[in-house]
Design an enzyme around this catalytic site. Structure first.
Site, PDB file in Angstrom:
ATOM      1  N   ARG A  46      26.400 -24.095  31.020  1.00  0.00           N
ATOM      2  CA  ARG A  46      26.912 -24.857  31.885  1.00  0.00           C
ATOM      3  C   ARG A  46      26.151 -25.238  32.864  1.00  0.00           C
ATOM      4  NH1 ARG A  46      29.912 -23.170  35.822  1.00  0.00           N
ATOM      5  NH2 ARG A  46      31.104 -21.491  34.843  1.00  0.00           N
ATOM      6  N   TYR A  98      36.323 -51.623  33.564  1.00  0.00           N
ATOM      7  CA  TYR A  98      36.794 -50.726  32.493  1.00  0.00           C
ATOM      8  C   TYR A  98      38.112 -50.290  32.871  1.00  0.00           C
ATOM      9  CZ  TYR A  98      36.876 -47.191  28.892  1.00  0.00           C
ATOM     10  OH  TYR A  98      37.311 -46.581  27.922  1.00  0.00           O
ATOM     11  N   ASP A 170      28.025 -49.465  37.089  1.00  0.00           N
ATOM     12  CA  ASP A 170      28.111 -49.101  35.645  1.00  0.00           C
ATOM     13  C   ASP A 170      27.354 -50.155  34.757  1.00  0.00           C
ATOM     14  OD1 ASP A 170      29.229 -48.734  32.979  1.00  0.00           O
ATOM     15  OD2 ASP A 170      31.205 -48.693  33.881  1.00  0.00           O
ATOM     16  N   LYS A 195      28.303 -45.665  23.958  1.00  0.00           N
ATOM     17  CA  LYS A 195      28.216 -47.091  23.731  1.00  0.00           C
ATOM     18  C   LYS A 195      26.677 -47.262  23.129  1.00  0.00           C
ATOM     19  CE  LYS A 195      32.331 -47.075  25.363  1.00  0.00           C
ATOM     20  NZ  LYS A 195      32.764 -47.488  26.652  1.00  0.00           N
TER      21      LYS A 195
HETATM   22  C1  LIG Z   1      33.391 -46.748  27.718  1.00  0.00           C
HETATM   23  C2  LIG Z   1      33.051 -47.353  29.050  1.00  0.00           C
HETATM   24  C3  LIG Z   1      33.407 -46.205  29.983  1.00  0.00           C
HETATM   25  C4  LIG Z   1      33.881 -44.965  29.714  1.00  0.00           C
HETATM   26  O1  LIG Z   1      33.060 -44.124  29.157  1.00  0.00           O
HETATM   27  P1  LIG Z   1      33.565 -42.809  27.750  1.00  0.00           P
HETATM   28  O2  LIG Z   1      32.212 -42.533  27.362  1.00  0.00           O
HETATM   29  O3  LIG Z   1      34.504 -43.669  27.093  1.00  0.00           O
HETATM   30  O4  LIG Z   1      34.199 -41.964  28.707  1.00  0.00           O
HETATM   31  C5  LIG Z   1      32.786 -46.658  31.410  1.00  0.00           C
HETATM   32  N1  LIG Z   1      32.502 -47.899  31.860  1.00  0.00           N
HETATM   33  C6  LIG Z   1      32.411 -48.585  30.579  1.00  0.00           C
HETATM   34  C7  LIG Z   1      32.005 -50.113  30.954  1.00  0.00           C
HETATM   35  C8  LIG Z   1      32.728 -48.440  29.325  1.00  0.00           C
HETATM   36  O5  LIG Z   1      32.703 -49.685  28.347  1.00  0.00           O
END
Ligand SMILES: *Cc1c(COP(=O)(O)O)cnc(C)c1O
Length: 385
Positions: A46, A98, A170, A195
């Site tokens: 961890r 998001y 982000d 992604k």
């Molecule tokens: C998918 C996504 C998230 C969240 O990520 P997870 O891996 O699904 O927890 C945050 N911001 C954007 C722009 C996303 O597309």
């Protein structure tokens, strides 16, 4: 080194005498101490794990930061970030964000005693006004998902800096291959590595990268305290997937550009939204802060029925949430990824039920186009309103 070289040329197993050419999975929860009083480099996964350390070093390098952190998901990364904000202060988030981020901020961060404000980040005057003395963190996206709205990140970074607010960007939709938030003045680069960085839709992951040691130390502390770090096996998968990020994104972007141009020229949908179009609002700003347009195209189908038909009848575009994978996907954000945003709020964002989001993969563009063309030509004629 150029980015595509960095993706594959990194120290993959520091300190390993066997000199492996791929990072080993240190699948161990505990590491034995040297003695009762002496600790080795690792004690408990961890707090630290050799596989994760290689990945975290790599995430930091790809985003030109000093430290990177790998989390169990993008939302785990966001959860960690929110713990940087003391109770009684405020977080300012972009209005088009998001769905999971919106839900987290409104329903969890508020429970932590944090006030949450929303602002249209395309409007610099509005951002300047929305930054209050207590605003500890601003969190935004550009381009936004799925409306692909562009905001001037450098200009916003100078506003947040003046206000003593940390800016987190982000950059999931772009990936570090196309956009590096820290280079644009952000304090924290955030990615859902589920992604494009992973690219294979075979695991979840999140990343934070910073350029200051003070922030790095606080994030390391929170990551350990909350227990949100990515597991060794998934660190391995993410490292493996990330090696082809440049190749995948090049092919996906090329396919997306070709499909977007064809879709628009065909006149078979109401509107095609794609940041690569020269008349897309903020196109020039985007070109100054990113090196490409990414794999996502949004279209307005004209009605919810037409949107559903497109989503259901395409064969190569699979109906799934998420985007950025090497397989093409299609979704109805109003009902899928953004369903956690209340209906009244979704409506104020020109975010309509007929919006279809395509994430273009690495397939042959001819096959992808034929798939869309077959479905669009077979749609019933639009009813005049
Ligand atoms: C998918 C996504 C998230 C969240 O990520 P997870 O891996 O699904 O927890 C945050 N911001 C954007 C722009 C996303 O597309």
């Amino acid at each position: 080194m150029d980015f595509s070289t960095k993706l594959v040329q990194f120290e993959c197993a520091p300190g390993d005498d066997f000199r492996p050419t791929s990072t080993p999975i240190y699948q161990s929860a505990t590491f034995e101490q040297e003695s009762a009083t002496e600790f080795g480099a690792y004690d408990y996964s961890r707090s630290g794990n050799p596989t994760r350390d290689v990945l975290q070093r790599q995430l930091a390098d790809l985003d030109n930061g000093i430290a990177g952190f790998a989390f169990a998901s993008g939302m785990a990364a966001t959860t960690c970030m929110s713990a940087l904000v003391p109770a009684g202060s405020r977080i300012l988030i972009g209005a088009d964000i998001y769905g999971g981020t919106y839900r987290f901020m409104e329903r969890i961060a508020r429970l932590q005693g944090i006030e949450v404000d929303h602002v249209d980040t395309t409007d610099l005057g509005a951002v300047a006004e929305a930054l209050k003395p207590e605003t500890a963190l601003m969190f935004m996206e550009s381009p936004t998902n799925p409306m692909l709205q562009i905001s001037d990140i450098r200009a916003i970074a100078s506003l947040t800096r003046k206000n003593g607010t940390k800016l987190a960007l982000d950059a999931t939709l772009m990936s570090p291959y196309l956009m590096r938030p820290l280079d644009l003045g952000a304090d924290i680069a955030m990615h859902s590595a589920t992604k494009a960085i992973s690219g294979h839709a075979d695991h979840m992951a999140g990343a934070l990268v910073v350029r200051e040691s003070e922030l790095a130390e606080r994030i390391a502390f929170i990551q350990n305290a909350q227990g949100t770090a990515l597991s060794p096996f998934e660190c391995f998968l993410l490292l493996r997937g990330s090696k082809t990020l440049a190749l995948r994104m090049e092919q996906q972007q090329r396919n997306a550009a070709e499909l977007a141009a064809w879709l628009r020229a065909s006149g078979l949908t109401e509107r095609v939204i794609y940041p690569g179009f020269e008349d897309h609002a903020g196109h020039d700003i985007h070109c100054a802060q990113a090196s490409g347009f990414g794999p996502v195209i949004s279209i307005l189908a004209g009605s919810r029925e037409r949107a559903c038909a497109i989503v259901e009848q395409t064969r190569l575009f699979h109906t799934t949430v998420s985007f950025g994978s090497l397989t093409s996907t299609i979704s109805l954000p109003y009902n899928m990824s953004h369903a956690s945003i209340p209906e009244e709020v979704r409506k104020t964002k020109q975010f309509t039920p007929d919006l279809v989001r395509l994430s273009v993969g690495i397939e042959s563009v001819h096959d992808l186009r034929a798939d869309l063309e077959r479905v669009l030509l077979a749609l019933p004629q639009k009813v005049a309103h």
